[in-house]
Design a protein around this motif. Structure first.
Motif, short mmCIF file in Angstrom:
data_model
loop_
_atom_site.label_atom_id
_atom_site.label_comp_id
_atom_site.label_asym_id
_atom_site.label_seq_id
_atom_site.Cartn_x
_atom_site.Cartn_y
_atom_site.Cartn_z
N PRO A 1 -16.92 -76.95 86.42
CA PRO A 1 -15.56 -77.50 86.51
C PRO A 1 -15.47 -79.01 86.24
N GLU A 2 -16.49 -79.77 86.63
CA GLU A 2 -16.47 -81.21 86.36
C GLU A 2 -16.56 -81.48 84.86
N ARG A 3 -17.43 -80.73 84.16
CA ARG A 3 -17.54 -80.92 82.71
C ARG A 3 -16.25 -80.52 82.01
N VAL A 4 -15.60 -79.47 82.50
CA VAL A 4 -14.32 -79.05 81.91
C VAL A 4 -13.30 -80.17 82.09
N ARG B 1 -9.80 -73.91 73.10
CA ARG B 1 -8.43 -73.84 73.65
C ARG B 1 -8.32 -72.77 74.73
N ALA B 2 -8.89 -71.58 74.48
CA ALA B 2 -8.83 -70.49 75.46
C ALA B 2 -9.57 -70.83 76.74
N ILE B 3 -10.72 -71.47 76.63
CA ILE B 3 -11.49 -71.85 77.82
C ILE B 3 -10.72 -72.87 78.64
N LEU B 4 -10.19 -73.90 77.98
CA LEU B 4 -9.44 -74.92 78.71
C LEU B 4 -8.19 -74.33 79.36
N MET B 5 -7.52 -73.43 78.67
CA MET B 5 -6.33 -72.80 79.25
C MET B 5 -6.71 -71.93 80.45
N ALA B 6 -7.85 -71.26 80.39
CA ALA B 6 -8.30 -70.43 81.52
C ALA B 6 -8.54 -71.28 82.77
N TYR B 7 -8.98 -72.51 82.58
CA TYR B 7 -9.19 -73.43 83.70
C TYR B 7 -7.91 -74.16 84.11
N GLY B 8 -6.86 -73.99 83.32
CA GLY B 8 -5.63 -74.74 83.59
C GLY B 8 -5.79 -76.20 83.25
N GLN B 9 -6.69 -76.51 82.33
CA GLN B 9 -7.00 -77.89 81.97
C GLN B 9 -6.56 -78.23 80.56
N PHE B 10 -5.72 -77.41 79.97
CA PHE B 10 -5.33 -77.67 78.58
C PHE B 10 -4.49 -78.94 78.50
#
Length: 114
Positions: free
Chosen positions: A24-27, A98-107
């Motif tokens: 989560p920190e890297r994201v 984009r999909a990974i960031l959106m999954a984390y709510g970090q887009f």
């Protein structure tokens, strides 16, 4: 000083991207970086809202992001400037980052292309 390792686009593996963005920190660092047009220094990206990442951990996070192919780092004097490789990554793996960031709510809205 040792040269920094940046994998060639054809050598970037999806499992390396998934591993790098499993923390989560890297994201949060990557999303913050992806939301800026001109990139950022390591120290400028250390503040993640309610906490500051220690320098040793931050260095490791940037190394993992760089060696997975997510970012490109360049030494400028005593600072390290970092930029995402989003345009290249989207060409090789359309929609993955984009999909990974959106999954984390970090887009960050629009990914900046550097």
């Amino acid at each position: 000083m040792r040269p920094l390792f940046h994998p060639a686009l054809e050598d970037i593996k999806p499992e390396a991207i998934l591993y790098a963005l499993s923390d989560p920190e890297r994201v949060a660092i990557f999303a913050k970086l992806a939301g800026t047009a001109c990139g950022g220094t390591c120290s400028a990206l250390a503040d993640l809202g309610d906490r500051v990442i220690p320098k040793s951990s931050l260095s490791n996070h940037f190394k993992v992001l760089r060696e997975s192919g997510l970012i490109r780092s360049e030494r400028q004097g005593v600072e390290m400037r970092n930029q995402t490789r989003c345009p290249e990554l989207d060409e090789r793996f359309p929609g993955l980052v984009r999909a990974i960031l959106m999954a984390y709510g970090q887009f960050p809205g629009e990914l900046k292309t550097g």
